[in-house]
Every structure is written in structure tokens, then in C-alpha cells.
Design an enzyme around this catalytic site. Structure first.
Site, PDB file in Angstrom:
ATOM      1  N   HIS A 155       0.509  -1.467   0.264  1.00 40.30           N
ATOM      2  CA  HIS A 155       0.188  -0.505  -0.078  1.00 40.30           C
ATOM      3  C   HIS A 155       1.079   1.193  -0.014  1.00 40.30           C
ATOM      4  CE1 HIS A 155      -2.846  -2.911   1.370  1.00 40.30           C
ATOM      5  NE2 HIS A 155      -1.914  -3.289   2.259  1.00 40.30           N
ATOM      6  N   SER A 276      15.384  21.494 -16.800  1.00 39.39           N
ATOM      7  CA  SER A 276      13.833  22.133 -16.910  1.00 39.39           C
ATOM      8  C   SER A 276      14.306  23.046 -17.159  1.00 39.39           C
ATOM      9  CB  SER A 276      12.933  22.421 -15.654  1.00 39.39           C
ATOM     10  OG  SER A 276      12.767  23.241 -15.671  1.00 39.39           O
ATOM     11  N   LYS A 282      15.709  21.815 -11.623  1.00 41.35           N
ATOM     12  CA  LYS A 282      15.323  20.539 -11.584  1.00 41.35           C
ATOM     13  C   LYS A 282      16.586  19.408 -12.221  1.00 41.35           C
ATOM     14  CE  LYS A 282      11.600  18.983 -11.436  1.00 41.35           C
ATOM     15  NZ  LYS A 282      10.533  19.724 -12.522  1.00 41.35           N
ATOM     16  N   GLU A 289      10.595   8.384 -17.231  1.00 44.20           N
ATOM     17  CA  GLU A 289       9.002   8.341 -17.504  1.00 44.20           C
ATOM     18  C   GLU A 289       8.558   7.979 -19.064  1.00 44.20           C
ATOM     19  OE1 GLU A 289       8.075  12.401 -15.039  1.00 44.20           O
ATOM     20  OE2 GLU A 289       9.538  12.747 -16.043  1.00 44.20           O
TER      21      GLU A 289
END
Ligand code: ARG
Length: 470
Positions: A155, A276, A282, A289
Site C-alpha cells: 500500500h 527544466s 530540476k 517516464e
């Protein structure tokens, strides 16, 4: 004039020509088409339809066309619809009327069935190499991190401590099953369709056993109608690919999470991350991804193909021309994702200290404390409750179980003795896992050893020598 234009008096609408043509994508089958045509020419020679010199000329020209396409010297045209007729036109342009003999005893229906099968088989050979190479990486990283301890989650809540190697080897198992799905499929589709003709077989003594062995198949297909209508293998290919991508996607998701400031479990290399355009701080995990994102298109290919096939009467229908892009895209996407993910993983460093810290903080030894009380005579349900109360006490006092003095522990449960502190220690929590396949060191090392045998056994064997169902 179309090669099939004899019964037509008007010419095809340019709109239909554009709509009907598949050359825009099936040019990718040119190598397979030439391979199939060469085998077909040899077979026609074997059954005396082509003379020695005719066969030689045709094979020479087909090889030449292959080179021209390879070098970007050939131009395809939409009037010739697809790769099969484009190559046939090129052949006729190069060697004249003799080129018109090649299509004897063959239909585009069995031709395309063969080409796509050959393409899928070749692609699976590549996929096999990529999967094994990723499995090899997992074995290596697992060996390096056999003593790295981290929280295992359920979980997404910290649950029990595990070895990082154990976590990585879970993915190893998934990849092993992924590979076996491709191996099974390879064995199941080891039947050669050429010689089935349009749907009913052909009026020549075509030697299909010869064709099978020329093209590297075990045997010829048993039913011509099935052979030209079967796209099960393409669906299975997309299905096996989807399951593989689902695994890579879960793994990617974990790397994305682990590399976040919230976890800090790992850091991806500069080479496999991006910045970024606005936020200078970043470092984005784009590679992981994108693997996760590309999973969607592979699922889409599977659904697309299942849907194309669902209402088709036997045998060939033009709808089936829609099978190719999904198969090509699945193949290209899987291979690229496997390569990128493998490189990304090899360039990721794991933050051993941070992982251990998270494992210490999460009351991951609570189950072991409850099991300890069971040894001291409490029924498990009772020991579970006592432990839960102790955890609540620790949270209220901002401490952990192993830091509570014996006197406090005894207030909750009198049979507790000093030996409890050994049980609560992180390493012993892990080593107390006694079952086969557990996270204990011996168990994970055994798994890695099995893995090394497995990967070494298959690394240098082509798929057709491995066989299915392993
Ligand atoms: N381009 C076609 C396809 O990919 C080849 C088969 C055409 N057969 C036919 N009967 N029109 O499906």
C-alpha cells in the site's frame, strides 16, 4: 497498368490508391519479402518451373533490389500498393518478362503472411537479447547490493525490511517470464505459410517442406485457409509485449519515485536525465517516464489488432493490412525501451544510507516483535494487538521499538526479555525470514546463482534452438 488490372476497364481513383496503399509502412518488410521471394524462386526451380539460369537471374536481381533499397537508391510508388508489388515491379523493370514468372504458385495473401511472421520472429530474436541483457544487469547490481537494506512496501506504506537485491530480483523474475512468453510464442508460430496461395492451396506441386527448411521453420502450416488468415501470433506478440512493458513501467515508476527528494533512494546520471527550461534546480527522470508512457501505445497496439480481427470472416480481408503498424511499433518501442531502461539502470546509483535510514524508521520490525511474543507463548492475535499498542506508544514518544527500555516493554507484555533486542535488529529481521524465496541473504544469493546459470544458458542461443515452454 496494375498487375491485377486485366478485368478492369477504368483506372483506379487516385483517392482510393492513396487509401488502399500500404507501401508507406510495409516497406519495412522489404528484407523479409526478398528472403521469401528467393526461397520461392528456389522452390520453383526445384519443381522445374524455373530453369537454372532463370532462377539464378531472379535471385541475383532480388539481392540487387535488396541492396538498392538498403542504400536508399530505390523509389517506391503508391500505384504498386504494397511492398510485395513494388518489389515485383522493380524485378520486372530490371530483368524484363522473366520477372513476371516469380508470382507463379503464390498469392500476396500467403506472401504477406510469411513476411510478417519472418519480421516478428526476427524482432523476437532482438527482444530476447535485450531482455537477457537487462536480466544480466539486474544480476550484477543485485550482487553489488546484496547487503543494502531498504523498506519493502505494501500500500506504499513501509512494511518489512528487505534487501535491495531482493527487490531487483523480483523484476528479474518478471523479465524471465516475459522472455518465456516470447519463447513459447516462437515455438507456437514455427509453421511456414508460403504455398497456401490465396486461401485454398495452389495448382502446382509446391514443395512446402523445402520452403520451410529454406526459411528456417520447423514445418509447413496444416491448413491454407488458416495460414492466410492467422494473425494470432501478431496478437500474442503485442500481448507479450504489453506485459513486458507493464513490468518496465512499474520499474520505471519506482525509479521515478525513488529519485524524488521525498525518497532520495537513488540518483540517475546526468546522461539519462533532463533539465527544466524554467526551474534551474530540476533534474527530471524523463527516460523512466517515457518508458512508462510508451507502455500506453503498446497496449493500444494490442487493442487495435484484437479489434481489427474480431469480426473478420475467413479468409483474407483487406482489414488485415492494418495489422502491420501495430506490430512494427510494438517491436520498435519494446526494443528501444529495453535498451534505454537498461542503460538508465546501469547509470543509477543507489543511496545505501538513505535506504537503510528509511528501513530503520518505519517500525519494520513490528511483525518480528509480534512473532517474538508468539515464541513467548502469546497467541498471534494477542501479540499483534500488544505490538500495535507499543507502536502507538513509540509514535507518541517519538521513538522506535528497539530503543524502548526493557521496563517499558515489560509493562506492555511481561514475558519480554533482553533477547528481544537481537530480534529487533534490522539484519536479524531480514535473516529471520526462513522460507525458500525469501529476502534472507542465502536465499537471494541462491536466486542470483540460478539467474546466472539461466542467463548464460540462453545468451548465445538463437530462439529456434531454445524451444518454448521453459
Ligand atoms: N498489402 C496487403 C496486406 O498487407 C497484402 C495482401 C493483399 N492481398 C489482397 N488480396 N489484396 O494485407
Amino acid at each position: 497498368m496494375k498487375s491485377w488490372g486485366g478485368r478492369f476497364s477504368d483506372s483506379t481513383s487516385p483517392l482510393l490508391e492513396r487509401f488502399n496503399a500500404s507501401i508507406g509502412f510495409d516497406y519495412k518488410l522489404y528484407k523479409e519479402d526478398i528472403e521469401g521471394s528467393i526461397a520461392h524462386a528456389k522452390m520453383l526451380h526445384k519443381i522445374d518451373i524455373l530453369t537454372d539460369s532463370e532462377c539464378e537471374t531472379i535471385i541475383w536481381a532480388l539481392n540487387h533490389i535488396g541492396e538498392q533499397i538498403n542504400n536508399g537508391e530505390a523509389t517506391f510508388n503508391v500505384q504498386d500498393e504494397d511492398i510485395h508489388m513494388n518489389i515485383e515491379s522493380m524485378l520486372i523493370a530490371q530483368i524484363g518478362p522473366l520477372g513476371k514468372k516469380l508470382h507463379t504458385g503464390r498469392s500476396r495473401n500467403d506472401q504477406v503472411a510469411l513476411d510478417l511472421k519472418l519480421y516478428t520472429r526476427k524482432s523476437m530474436d532482438e527482444i530476447k537479447k535485450c531482455i537477457l541483457s537487462l536480466m544480466r544487469s539486474l544480476l550484477e547490481i543485485s550482487k553489488q547490493h546484496i547487503d543494502t537494506i531498504m523498506p519493502g512496501y505494501t500500500h506504499l506504506q513501509r512494511a518489512q525490511p528487505i534487501r535491495l537485491a531482493f527487490h531487483l530480483m523480483a523484476y528479474y523474475e518478471m523479465l524471465k517470464r516475459d522472455l518465456s512468453r516470447f519463447l513459447d510464442l516462437h515455438a507456437r508460430m514455427d509453421e511456414m505459410p508460403l504455398g497456401s496461395g490465396a486461401l485454398a492451396g495452389v495448382n502446382y506441386q509446391s514443395d512446402r517442406a523445402f520452403l520451410s527448411s529454406e526459411l528456417g521453420f520447423k514445418k509447413a502450416t496444416e491448413n491454407a485457409m488458416d495460414a492466410v488468415s492467422d494473425r494470432d501470433y501478431a496478437i500474442e506478440f503485442c500481448s507479450a509485449g504489453s506485459i513486458l512493458m507493464m513490468h518496465l513501467s512499474r520499474f520505471s515508476e519506482e525509479l521515478v519515485m525513488w529519485s524524488s527528494s521525498e525518497y532520495k533512494f537513488c540518483e540517475m546520471s546526468d546522461a539519462f536525465t533532463t533539465g527544466s527550461s524554467i526551474m534551474p534546480q530540476k533534474k527530471n527522470p524523463d527516460a523512466a517516464e517515457l518508458v512508462r508512457g510508451k507502455t500506453g501505445r503498446v497496449y493500444g497496439n494490442l487493442m487495435g489488432l484484437l479489434t481489427v480481427m474480431k469480426g473478420l470472416p475467413l479468409a483474407y480481408n483487406k482489414d488485415m493490412q492494418e495489422d502491420k503498424e501495430g506490430v512494427f511499433d510494438t517491436s520498435e518501442t519494446i526494443i528501444l525501451c529495453l535498451e534505454v531502461f537498461n542503460a538508465l539502470l546501469n547509470e543509477t546509483t543507489f543511496n545505501v544510507g538513505q535506504m537503510r535510514k528509511a528501513a530503520v524508521e518505519g517500525f519494520l520490525n513490528a511483525t518480528d516483535f509480534a512473532d517474538y511474543l508468539v515464541q513467548k507463548g502469546l497467541p498471534f492475535r494477542e501479540s499483534h494487538e500488544v505490538t500495535g499498542k507499543l507502536v502507538a506508544y513509540c509514535i507518541a514518544h517519538q521513538t522506535v521499538l528497539e530503543n524502548l527500555p526493557l521496563s517499558v516493554l515489560k509493562q506492555f507484555c511481561s514475558p519480554v526479555e533482553t533477547d528481544v533486542y537481537d530480534v529487533l535488529e534490522l539484519e536479524s529481521v531480514i535473516e529471520n525470514k526462513k522460507t525458500y524465496g525469501s529476502t534472507s541473504k542465502a536465499s537471494v544469493l541462491h536466486h542470483i546463482q540460478l539467474g546466472e546459470h539461466y542467463v548464460s544458458a540462453f545468451e548465445n542461443k538463437p530462439l529456434n534452438q531454445i524451444g518454448g515452454l521453459i
